[in-house]
Motif scaffolding. Structure first.
Motif, mmCIF file in Angstrom:
data_model
loop_
_atom_site.group_PDB
_atom_site.id
_atom_site.type_symbol
_atom_site.label_atom_id
_atom_site.label_comp_id
_atom_site.label_asym_id
_atom_site.label_seq_id
_atom_site.Cartn_x
_atom_site.Cartn_y
_atom_site.Cartn_z
ATOM 1 N N TYR A 5 54.020 56.514 83.782
ATOM 2 C CA TYR A 5 55.204 56.711 84.623
ATOM 3 C C TYR A 5 54.878 56.907 86.100
ATOM 4 C CZ TYR A 5 54.259 61.791 84.599
ATOM 5 O OH TYR A 5 53.690 63.033 84.762
ATOM 6 N N GLY A 6 53.601 57.081 86.449
ATOM 7 C CA GLY A 6 53.228 57.389 87.820
ATOM 8 C C GLY A 6 52.985 56.164 88.684
ATOM 9 N N LEU A 27 54.819 51.170 91.593
ATOM 10 C CA LEU A 27 54.649 49.768 91.984
ATOM 11 C C LEU A 27 55.717 48.879 91.347
ATOM 12 C CD1 LEU A 27 50.746 49.451 91.722
ATOM 13 C CD2 LEU A 27 52.124 49.817 93.771
ATOM 14 N N GLY A 28 56.227 49.280 90.196
ATOM 15 C CA GLY A 28 57.298 48.530 89.559
ATOM 16 C C GLY A 28 58.672 48.859 90.117
ATOM 17 N N GLN A 29 58.719 49.729 91.136
ATOM 18 C CA GLN A 29 59.969 50.132 91.806
ATOM 19 C C GLN A 29 60.966 50.767 90.834
ATOM 20 O OE1 GLN A 29 60.786 50.383 95.074
ATOM 21 N NE2 GLN A 29 58.635 49.880 95.447
ATOM 22 N N ARG A 30 60.487 51.775 90.118
ATOM 23 C CA ARG A 30 61.302 52.490 89.147
ATOM 24 C C ARG A 30 62.035 53.681 89.738
ATOM 25 N NH1 ARG A 30 62.056 49.421 84.968
ATOM 26 N NH2 ARG A 30 60.571 49.671 83.280
ATOM 27 N N GLU A 57 71.507 48.656 88.982
ATOM 28 C CA GLU A 57 70.878 47.358 89.236
ATOM 29 C C GLU A 57 69.691 47.143 88.301
ATOM 30 O OE1 GLU A 57 71.445 46.088 93.842
ATOM 31 O OE2 GLU A 57 70.095 47.765 93.495
ATOM 32 N N MET A 58 68.891 48.187 88.119
ATOM 33 C CA MET A 58 67.710 48.087 87.272
ATOM 34 C C MET A 58 68.081 47.727 85.839
ATOM 35 S SD MET A 58 64.744 50.966 86.683
ATOM 36 C CE MET A 58 65.004 51.549 88.349
ATOM 37 N N GLU A 71 64.753 42.652 80.357
ATOM 38 C CA GLU A 71 64.438 43.480 79.195
ATOM 39 C C GLU A 71 63.218 44.369 79.451
ATOM 40 O OE1 GLU A 71 65.997 44.062 76.148
ATOM 41 O OE2 GLU A 71 67.591 43.218 77.387
ATOM 42 N N TYR A 72 62.218 43.845 80.149
ATOM 43 C CA TYR A 72 61.074 44.679 80.527
ATOM 44 C C TYR A 72 61.521 45.846 81.401
ATOM 45 C CZ TYR A 72 56.997 42.151 78.728
ATOM 46 O OH TYR A 72 56.035 41.599 77.906
ATOM 47 N N ARG A 73 62.468 45.583 82.318
ATOM 48 C CA ARG A 73 62.963 46.656 83.181
ATOM 49 C C ARG A 73 63.611 47.761 82.365
ATOM 50 N NH1 ARG A 73 65.825 42.798 87.111
ATOM 51 N NH2 ARG A 73 67.722 43.846 86.423
#
Length: 466
Positions: A64-65, A70-73, A318-319, A415-417
């Motif tokens: 989660y870090g 980098l995945g803009q979570r 949006e995510m 779906e990955y998001r």
């Protein structure tokens, strides 16, 4: 809190003067003593899992870090905190401390794995329990492959574009010598070779105990060898197969990727969970790690003073593609998967206190849904791909979706998001496909260098990187 692991009496650190490692000295006599008994191998293997479960690695930065930053979570109140190009500049003041630490600690664990594997064969006669040799060696080989593969995914180039780049070395021997960087396709071959050997060793020997006792009474009354329980928190046979599916897809071999993904699904060892109270979706876990005192860590980092939250509803919507899919998806539902508060929106995925003993302190590294997504990418046509995506969507309370070849990858990305929030897999998806931009990305046009972690400074000065 009830602990599922055997307490590690001796976490092993072995000596080397190589810049690959950062380890404490231990004499050969002490090593021989540790591995003179079967329990020594159990302790050494447990120690490896404990080292993987550090905050610098899978307990935070490789879940989660850092990887999910980098995945803009996340979107803290200060929007500039993560929506900053420096997060995609390697090295930079934002990234260098992460990439240096990850490199050193990953290779340190690999050194411990290699030492364990060396003694597995040297001291094979000390194994007296049936299948222990095969299980311990199989797990170790699977872990060596897993760790090297994540190093390649982080420090390597975009594989599809440049499979012969030399970015990491596949370490199979515990010694003091630095090793020359190898071509990425050679590293992939080594990863697959280790996984194939692990698969052979674990077939018909892995007890496949994926049962989830729901209360302390059940756990305390388990009559079999506790070392062989909770296989979802170990490198089990189906974790090896799932990793083979992941690696083959990375390398572009869709036939073998689909083959192994189907083996995991068809095993019937795993199934989609409809119970919204089961935050980890326990029966979907193929491979995970146990993090000690994880509840305290989560309370601090996802609390009011933490850094891992979303401050505006629009960012989250949006995510999760709410405009198209609505809010029926329980992966976004308030009180089920997220806590909505005035000071920010945080995931409930890691709020595991007072959960079942088998699911407390869990960070998932491979879950069942990924196998369906692998099949969706590998399917011969869009209609078949849609069937695999919809199997997951329907399990999450979302209406089925149709696909065309033009929209297939875009729908898989969505779906990955949704599925892997807080698990570090989304950034790897973007990199594998060479996305030039993605949702909330602050870089105008992403290129390979924005995805590729840099070597530590000492590695460039003293290692074999040329």
């Amino acid at each position: 809190m009830k602990r599922y692991i055997i307490v590690c009496l001796s976490i092993l650190f072995f000596s080397s003067c190589s810049n690959w490692l950062d380890v404490q000295p231990k004499t050969t006599v002490e090593e021989e003593e540790v591995f003179s008994r079967e329990i020594g191998f159990k302790e050494a293997l447990t120690g490896i899992y404990i080292k993987m479960a550090s905050k610098d690695l899978y307990a935070k930065n490789l879940s989660y870090g850092f990887l999910d930053i980098l995945g803009q979570r996340y979107e803290p109140s200060n929007v500039e905190a993560y929506q900053d190009e420096l997060w995609y500049t390697f090295p930079s003041t934002k990234t260098e401390s992460y990439t240096t630490t990850i490199w050193g600690k990953m290779y340190n664990i690999i050194a411990n794995v290699n030492n364990l594997l060396y003694y597995c064969d040297k001291k094979r006669d000390v194994f007296t329990t049936e299948n222990y040799y095969e299980i311990i060696k199989g797990e170790a080989l699977g872990l060596r492959a897993f760790l090297h593969f994540d190093l390649l995914r982080m420090y390597g180039t975009i594989y599809e574009q440049n499979p012969t780049s030399k970015r990491i070395a596949y370490r199979t021997v515990f010694n003091r010598e630095p090793k020359e960087m190898q071509a990425s396709n050679v590293v992939v071959d080594s990863i697959i070779a280790d996984l194939k050997q692990a698969e052979i060793l674990l077939t018909d020997t892995d007890p496949l105990n994926f049962d989830f006792p729901k209360d302390e009474y059940e756990e305390q009354n388990m009559t079999s060898d506790r070392f062989l329980f909770y296989r979802h928190k170990r490198m089990n046979l189906y974790a090896v197969k799932a990793l083979l599916a992941r690696v083959y897809l990375y390398a572009g071999n869709k036939i073998e990727a689909a083959n192994y993904a189907k083996q995991v699904i068809d095993s019937k060892q795993f199934d989609f969970v409809a119970d919204v109270a089961d935050l980890q979706r326990s029966k979907e876990i193929v491979f995970s790690i146990y993090v000690d005192d994880f509840d305290l860590q989560v309370k601090e980092e996802f609390g009011t003073n933490g850094s891992y939250y979303v401050s505006t509803m629009n960012f989250l919507y949006e995510m999760f593609d709410v405009t198209h899919d609505g809010t029926n998806d329980f992966r976004i539902r308030e009180g089920v998967s997220f806590d909505f508060a005035l000071n920010g929106i945080t995931t409930r995925k890691y709020r595991q206190e007072n959960m079942w003993s088998s699911t407390e302190g869990t960070v998932v590294l491979i879950r069942l849904a990924e196998m369906y997504y692998v099949l969706a990418e590998c399917a011969a046509d869009a209609q078949t791909a849609a069937g695999y995506l919809n199997a997951v969507r329907e399990a999450r309370g979302v209406d089925p979706t149709g696909l065309t070849e033009a929209t297939r990858l875009n729908e898989i990305e969505k779906e990955y998001r949704k599925e892997f929030y807080g698990e570090g897999q989304l950034f790897f998806f973007y990199k594998r496909h060479g996305y030039t931009t993605f949702l909330h990305c602050p870089v105008e046009r992403m290129v390979e260098k924005n995805y590729m972690f840099t070597w530590p400074e000492n590695e460039e000065l003293f290692g074999m990187t040329n």
